[in-house]
Motif scaffolding. Sequence first.
Motif, PDB file in Angstrom:
ATOM      1  N   PHE A 147       0.022   8.433 -12.112  1.00  0.00           N
ATOM      2  CA  PHE A 147       0.695   7.346 -11.412  1.00  0.00           C
ATOM      3  C   PHE A 147      -0.347   6.391 -10.848  1.00  0.00           C
ATOM      4  O   PHE A 147      -1.227   6.796 -10.088  1.00  0.00           O
ATOM      5  N   LEU A 148      -0.266   5.117 -11.219  1.00  0.00           N
ATOM      6  CA  LEU A 148      -1.198   4.098 -10.744  1.00  0.00           C
ATOM      7  C   LEU A 148      -0.461   3.130  -9.835  1.00  0.00           C
ATOM      8  O   LEU A 148       0.577   2.580 -10.206  1.00  0.00           O
ATOM      9  N   GLN A 149      -0.979   2.955  -8.646  1.00  0.00           N
ATOM     10  CA  GLN A 149      -0.442   1.961  -7.715  1.00  0.00           C
ATOM     11  C   GLN A 149      -1.604   1.397  -6.923  1.00  0.00           C
ATOM     12  O   GLN A 149      -2.644   2.019  -6.801  1.00  0.00           O
ATOM     13  N   ASP A 150      -1.412   0.190  -6.400  1.00  0.00           N
ATOM     14  CA  ASP A 150      -2.487  -0.420  -5.622  1.00  0.00           C
ATOM     15  C   ASP A 150      -2.464   0.131  -4.197  1.00  0.00           C
ATOM     16  O   ASP A 150      -1.782   1.101  -3.906  1.00  0.00           O
ATOM     17  N   ASN A 151      -3.230  -0.481  -3.324  1.00  0.00           N
ATOM     18  CA  ASN A 151      -3.335   0.017  -1.952  1.00  0.00           C
ATOM     19  C   ASN A 151      -2.547  -0.848  -0.963  1.00  0.00           C
ATOM     20  O   ASN A 151      -2.947  -1.016   0.180  1.00  0.00           O
ATOM     21  N   ALA A 152      -1.400  -1.363  -1.394  1.00  0.00           N
ATOM     22  CA  ALA A 152      -0.528  -2.126  -0.498  1.00  0.00           C
ATOM     23  C   ALA A 152      -0.063  -1.216   0.633  1.00  0.00           C
ATOM     24  O   ALA A 152       0.020   0.007   0.478  1.00  0.00           O
ATOM     25  N   SER A 153       0.293  -1.796   1.756  1.00  0.00           N
ATOM     26  CA  SER A 153       0.683  -0.997   2.921  1.00  0.00           C
ATOM     27  C   SER A 153       1.896  -0.112   2.634  1.00  0.00           C
ATOM     28  O   SER A 153       1.997   0.996   3.164  1.00  0.00           O
ATOM     29  N   VAL A 154       2.796  -0.569   1.794  1.00  0.00           N
ATOM     30  CA  VAL A 154       3.961   0.243   1.433  1.00  0.00           C
ATOM     31  C   VAL A 154       3.519   1.499   0.687  1.00  0.00           C
ATOM     32  O   VAL A 154       4.066   2.577   0.875  1.00  0.00           O
ATOM     33  N   HIS A 155       2.508   1.375  -0.158  1.00  0.00           N
ATOM     34  CA  HIS A 155       2.032   2.505  -0.949  1.00  0.00           C
ATOM     35  C   HIS A 155       1.195   3.477  -0.126  1.00  0.00           C
ATOM     36  O   HIS A 155       1.112   4.655  -0.467  1.00  0.00           O
ATOM     37  N   THR A 156       0.556   2.995   0.910  1.00  0.00           N
ATOM     38  CA  THR A 156      -0.319   3.856   1.709  1.00  0.00           C
ATOM     39  C   THR A 156       0.360   4.409   2.961  1.00  0.00           C
ATOM     40  O   THR A 156      -0.252   5.177   3.692  1.00  0.00           O
ATOM     41  N   ALA A 157       1.608   4.054   3.181  1.00  0.00           N
ATOM     42  CA  ALA A 157       2.338   4.586   4.337  1.00  0.00           C
ATOM     43  C   ALA A 157       2.454   6.102   4.210  1.00  0.00           C
ATOM     44  O   ALA A 157       2.529   6.651   3.111  1.00  0.00           O
ATOM     45  N   ARG A 158       2.468   6.782   5.337  1.00  0.00           N
ATOM     46  CA  ARG A 158       2.513   8.244   5.353  1.00  0.00           C
ATOM     47  C   ARG A 158       3.717   8.775   4.565  1.00  0.00           C
ATOM     48  O   ARG A 158       3.583   9.703   3.771  1.00  0.00           O
ATOM     49  N   VAL A 159       4.882   8.180   4.780  1.00  0.00           N
ATOM     50  CA  VAL A 159       6.088   8.650   4.094  1.00  0.00           C
ATOM     51  C   VAL A 159       5.983   8.439   2.587  1.00  0.00           C
ATOM     52  O   VAL A 159       6.446   9.276   1.801  1.00  0.00           O
ATOM     53  N   SER A 160       5.339   7.378   2.152  1.00  0.00           N
ATOM     54  CA  SER A 160       5.155   7.111   0.724  1.00  0.00           C
ATOM     55  C   SER A 160       4.180   8.102   0.101  1.00  0.00           C
ATOM     56  O   SER A 160       4.411   8.608  -1.003  1.00  0.00           O
TER      57      SER A 160
END
Length: 117
Positions: A73-86
């Motif tokens: 799985f590839l995703q960037d480091n946007a705040s939505v992706h780095t949130a604890r719940v994510s």
Amino acid sequence: MDEKGERPPKKFKVQSRHRSLWRQFWDSEGVLLIDYLPKGTTMNGQYYANLLAQARETVVQKRRGKLSRGVLFLQDNASVHTARVSRQALKDTGFSKIDHPPYSPDLAPSDYFLFPI
């Protein structure tokens, strides 16, 4: 040539009244899931976590056996992706996260070799 007394044609500016945010999940075989963010909804960690769970279910339904072989799985480091719940949701899906490379103007994320042979 215009006839004398004719008005020039009107120019219309085309505007889109609907701006929408959408997420697309895909693999080497094609598109798995497209999610359109409902109007007035904010993309946050919880919404994204729910979307990851939905993506996992889509992989199970559309790509039988792929989850047991492993999903990268590839995703960037946007705040939505780095949130604890994510981050927790990503672990719960069983997907293996690929670190996002530093920005390079020469390459788009889809230019990388993501699918092992």
